[in-house]
Design an enzyme around this catalytic site. Sequence first.
Site, mmCIF file in Angstrom:
data_model
loop_
_atom_site.group_PDB
_atom_site.id
_atom_site.type_symbol
_atom_site.label_atom_id
_atom_site.label_comp_id
_atom_site.label_asym_id
_atom_site.label_seq_id
_atom_site.Cartn_x
_atom_site.Cartn_y
_atom_site.Cartn_z
ATOM 1 N NE ARG A 1 -0.351 -3.483 -3.792
ATOM 2 C CZ ARG A 1 -0.321 -2.171 -3.503
ATOM 3 N NH1 ARG A 1 -0.438 -1.746 -2.263
ATOM 4 N NH2 ARG A 1 -0.182 -1.288 -4.471
ATOM 5 N NE ARG B 1 -1.645 -0.083 2.661
ATOM 6 C CZ ARG B 1 -1.508 0.624 1.533
ATOM 7 N NH1 ARG B 1 -0.702 0.230 0.588
ATOM 8 N NH2 ARG B 1 -2.194 1.732 1.362
ATOM 9 C CE LYS C 1 -0.145 4.227 0.993
ATOM 10 N NZ LYS C 1 0.519 4.322 -0.316
ATOM 11 C CE LYS D 1 3.523 1.376 1.942
ATOM 12 N NZ LYS D 1 4.104 1.907 0.690
ATOM 13 C CB CYS E 1 6.495 2.571 -9.667
ATOM 14 S SG CYS E 1 6.085 3.949 -10.751
ATOM 15 C CB CYS F 1 -0.449 4.135 -11.585
ATOM 16 S SG CYS F 1 -0.431 5.111 -10.067
ATOM 17 C CB CYS G 1 3.652 10.358 -9.540
ATOM 18 S SG CYS G 1 3.148 9.387 -8.113
ATOM 19 C CB CYS H 1 5.413 3.007 -5.870
ATOM 20 S SG CYS H 1 3.910 3.881 -5.389
HETATM 21 FE FE1 SRM Z 1 2.700 2.678 -3.907
HETATM 22 C C1 SRM Z 1 -0.058 4.564 -4.236
HETATM 23 C C2 SRM Z 1 1.814 0.908 -6.609
HETATM 24 C C3 SRM Z 1 5.076 0.441 -3.134
HETATM 25 C C4 SRM Z 1 4.177 4.957 -1.804
HETATM 26 N N1 SRM Z 1 1.103 2.706 -5.155
HETATM 27 C C5 SRM Z 1 0.037 3.553 -5.091
HETATM 28 C C6 SRM Z 1 -1.072 3.127 -6.064
HETATM 29 C C7 SRM Z 1 -1.992 2.227 -5.331
HETATM 30 C C8 SRM Z 1 -1.827 4.303 -6.741
HETATM 31 C C9 SRM Z 1 -3.136 4.709 -6.122
HETATM 32 O O1 SRM Z 1 -3.159 5.133 -4.948
HETATM 33 O O2 SRM Z 1 -4.145 4.635 -6.816
HETATM 34 C C10 SRM Z 1 -0.207 2.404 -7.099
HETATM 35 C C11 SRM Z 1 -0.917 1.342 -7.919
HETATM 36 C C12 SRM Z 1 -0.339 1.277 -9.310
HETATM 37 C C13 SRM Z 1 -0.876 0.169 -10.113
HETATM 38 O O3 SRM Z 1 -1.419 0.423 -11.219
HETATM 39 O O4 SRM Z 1 -0.751 -0.971 -9.727
HETATM 40 C C14 SRM Z 1 0.961 1.959 -6.243
HETATM 41 N N2 SRM Z 1 3.224 0.944 -4.655
HETATM 42 C C15 SRM Z 1 2.811 0.414 -5.830
HETATM 43 C C16 SRM Z 1 3.629 -0.791 -6.213
HETATM 44 C C17 SRM Z 1 2.831 -1.856 -6.947
HETATM 45 C C18 SRM Z 1 4.823 -0.330 -7.058
HETATM 46 C C19 SRM Z 1 5.563 -1.404 -7.811
HETATM 47 O O5 SRM Z 1 5.717 -1.206 -9.020
HETATM 48 O O6 SRM Z 1 5.995 -2.383 -7.223
HETATM 49 C C20 SRM Z 1 4.151 -1.198 -4.830
HETATM 50 C C21 SRM Z 1 3.225 -2.120 -4.101
HETATM 51 C C22 SRM Z 1 3.760 -2.504 -2.773
HETATM 52 C C23 SRM Z 1 2.946 -3.546 -2.055
HETATM 53 O O7 SRM Z 1 3.016 -4.705 -2.454
HETATM 54 O O8 SRM Z 1 2.291 -3.203 -1.078
HETATM 55 C C24 SRM Z 1 4.164 0.151 -4.119
HETATM 56 N N3 SRM Z 1 4.268 2.686 -2.625
HETATM 57 C C25 SRM Z 1 5.200 1.695 -2.544
HETATM 58 C C26 SRM Z 1 6.350 2.153 -1.815
HETATM 59 C C27 SRM Z 1 7.624 1.375 -1.560
HETATM 60 C C28 SRM Z 1 7.615 0.648 -0.260
HETATM 61 O O9 SRM Z 1 6.600 0.626 0.455
HETATM 62 O O10 SRM Z 1 8.652 0.089 0.079
HETATM 63 C C29 SRM Z 1 6.096 3.465 -1.450
HETATM 64 C C30 SRM Z 1 7.068 4.426 -0.727
HETATM 65 C C31 SRM Z 1 7.177 4.146 0.723
HETATM 66 C C32 SRM Z 1 6.117 4.863 1.486
HETATM 67 O O11 SRM Z 1 5.028 4.333 1.632
HETATM 68 O O12 SRM Z 1 6.375 5.990 1.921
HETATM 69 C C33 SRM Z 1 4.776 3.781 -1.964
HETATM 70 N N4 SRM Z 1 2.095 4.477 -3.101
HETATM 71 C C34 SRM Z 1 2.869 5.278 -2.307
HETATM 72 C C35 SRM Z 1 2.160 6.500 -2.060
HETATM 73 C C36 SRM Z 1 2.672 7.701 -1.204
HETATM 74 C C37 SRM Z 1 2.320 7.526 0.222
HETATM 75 C C38 SRM Z 1 2.674 8.732 1.034
HETATM 76 O O13 SRM Z 1 2.995 8.587 2.201
HETATM 77 O O14 SRM Z 1 2.609 9.855 0.531
HETATM 78 C C39 SRM Z 1 0.939 6.411 -2.771
HETATM 79 C C40 SRM Z 1 -0.171 7.468 -2.856
HETATM 80 C C41 SRM Z 1 -1.063 7.488 -1.678
HETATM 81 O O15 SRM Z 1 -0.978 6.655 -0.779
HETATM 82 O O16 SRM Z 1 -1.867 8.405 -1.634
HETATM 83 C C42 SRM Z 1 0.934 5.133 -3.413
HETATM 84 FE FE1 SF4 Z 2 1.718 5.259 -9.401
HETATM 85 FE FE2 SF4 Z 2 3.291 7.172 -8.532
HETATM 86 FE FE3 SF4 Z 2 3.287 4.840 -7.296
HETATM 87 FE FE4 SF4 Z 2 4.349 5.007 -9.664
HETATM 88 S S1 SF4 Z 2 5.067 6.094 -7.834
HETATM 89 S S2 SF4 Z 2 2.905 3.430 -9.031
HETATM 90 S S3 SF4 Z 2 3.098 6.518 -10.668
HETATM 91 S S4 SF4 Z 2 1.592 6.230 -7.389
#
Ligand code: SRM
Ligand code: SF4
Length: 550
Positions: free
Chosen positions: A73, A142, A207, A209, A427, A433, A472, A476
């Site tokens: 990324r 981030r 993390k 943001k 997502c 993922c 899930c 995201c």
């Molecule tokens: Fe996310 C984890 C993809 C935006 C909340 N996110 C992941 C992971 C890295 C899975 C992992 O931990 O192994 C996913 C990778 C999937 C893959 O195969 O690529 C993933 N997140 C994404 C992306 C690519 C979704 C998309 O389709 O666009 C986004 C990348 C953003 C970036 O460029 O940095 C993405 N993730 C978000 C957002 C939206 C936002 O930030 O505006 C959220 C919700 C906001 C937040 O952070 O609360 C988000 N991602 C999470 C979480 C839950 C965090 C938490 O506080 O509980 C995880 C899981 C974790 O961190 O343990 C996670």
């Molecule tokens: Fe993976 Fe869940 Fe984030 Fe979708 S919402 S990319 S399934 S961690």
Amino acid sequence: MEKELSINEKMKAESRGLRGDIAKGLGNKLTGELSDSDQQLLKFHGSYQQDDRDRREERENKKLEWAYSYMVRLRIPGGDIDATQWLELQNICDKYASGTIKITTRQTIQFHGIVKSRLKPTIQDFDKLGLDTIAACGDVNRNVMCGANPALSDAHDEIFQYADKISAHLLPKTNAFTEIWLDGEKLNDEKGAEEDPLYLDTYLPRKFKIAIAIPPLNDTDVFANDIGLIAIIKDNNFEGFNISVGGGLGMTHGNSKTYPRRGTVIGFISKEKVLDIVWQIVAIQRDHGDRSDRKLARLKYTIDRLGIEWFKTELNSRSESMLENEKPFLFNRRGDLYGWFQDKKKLWYYGAFVESGLVKDEEGYLLKSSLKEIALLKACGFRFTGNQNIMLTNIDDQKKDLINQILEKYGILDEKFSLTRKDAIACVALPTCPLALAEGQRYLPTLINKIEKIQDSAGIGDTPISVRMTGCPNGCGRPYLAEIGLIGKAQGKYVLRLGGDSYGERLNQVYLEEADESEILESLRSLFGEYATQRQGQESFGDYFNRTAQ
Ligand code: SRM
Ligand code: SF4
């Protein structure tokens, strides 16, 4: 009694500034994997180890290790790059990764499917373009987002630069990135590492943001962030930001201690003082975030545990800059602008729809080919939006015609996507993922076909309704802020949440705890029918549901 620290804390502390044994692991040709702790550290360098989950059974049957590969990324504050960078990124993606570029919900891009031996060449090629992946993931600040709209005023230009300034201000100080990926000078000290006044040696509990929104557009979903900065412009003059804290969406099914939370606005800070304030907020979270349970470690839980008044007092006591009362602002739009429009300097912009953020060629809509040919002209910039779309920027009158011809040739101008489809977000989810419980981007387009049909039968085909799907509950695709949120619970099963607004200010609520496709569509059919006949004026579907839900 002191709670036991989570395993990640020990690993960070012993990592020698995020080095671990990553360099050694990259050189191990016997496996496509890295060690468990190096996989965690790798995230701080912008990369995740993954495997193709569709191929697990086949690999296990053949007694082979899983089909491991890596996602990388990029860190692109504000999502802005130039034509040469885009062109080369497409080439790098074709050469080393899956060939499909994913525009993320945080305004940057990801490549998938890079095998271990190609990870270093990929990151080295990014470096040649002046791009990096530092802190794109991990327990640090981030990618900083900023409203993607073109410069509608001088103030917009000025605000946009804050994405870069804040990102640079909060970058980790370790040279591990240069050392591991760019063959930079090695650290002499076997035990220590570079001093980092912000992150110290255990970085953040989780993390972190930050996003900037420029009212009236909330295209960054500012309230979903640990820090949301709402730009305040008065008489065309950019004054500073209202600050929202404690936004975050991730939760865990069945764990009531976890929940999505909308950020709380705590006051206003002038533009001169904002770098200090964000630094101090990050430092408060560093010192007070929960380091024993990663599920409860985000700033939102720190704030709810210690209280928002405590937080404000702590911030004012640490910072030289006192918060002022929040200033009035209004959001009236969240979705992207599509097609051609002009900025204040009369330069042209083109907003192109990218379904689920996947840049590829589809029959009749050859987006990837068109972007490559446009990039070859070197006549515009490329900007990613937080809604997973792309904007071609800063185009003069003469080049506009050329670009228009290319867009026409590849079917981009003819797109006939519904407003609901254009607003939708999915997502990544399966197959890469590891946390996905259900499909995301592979399934949403098919479901939207069906939602469009029931919208049409209810006579509301022209009404945009925001639909967001995640595989899930991590959120995201920010489904908790959608009018219709679908959150994966099991294969083919989703939690259906309804009633968010269309500006990203209100969280939705659970309507069905677990629903398959037919149950989702049946519910929507009935609700769309009621909405069509009972809505008040221009009331959105989310507002209608929120008003009428018991
Ligand atoms: Fe996310 C984890 C993809 C935006 C909340 N996110 C992941 C992971 C890295 C899975 C992992 O931990 O192994 C996913 C990778 C999937 C893959 O195969 O690529 C993933 N997140 C994404 C992306 C690519 C979704 C998309 O389709 O666009 C986004 C990348 C953003 C970036 O460029 O940095 C993405 N993730 C978000 C957002 C939206 C936002 O930030 O505006 C959220 C919700 C906001 C937040 O952070 O609360 C988000 N991602 C999470 C979480 C839950 C965090 C938490 O506080 O509980 C995880 C899981 C974790 O961190 O343990 C996670
Ligand atoms: Fe993976 Fe869940 Fe984030 Fe979708 S919402 S990319 S399934 S961690």
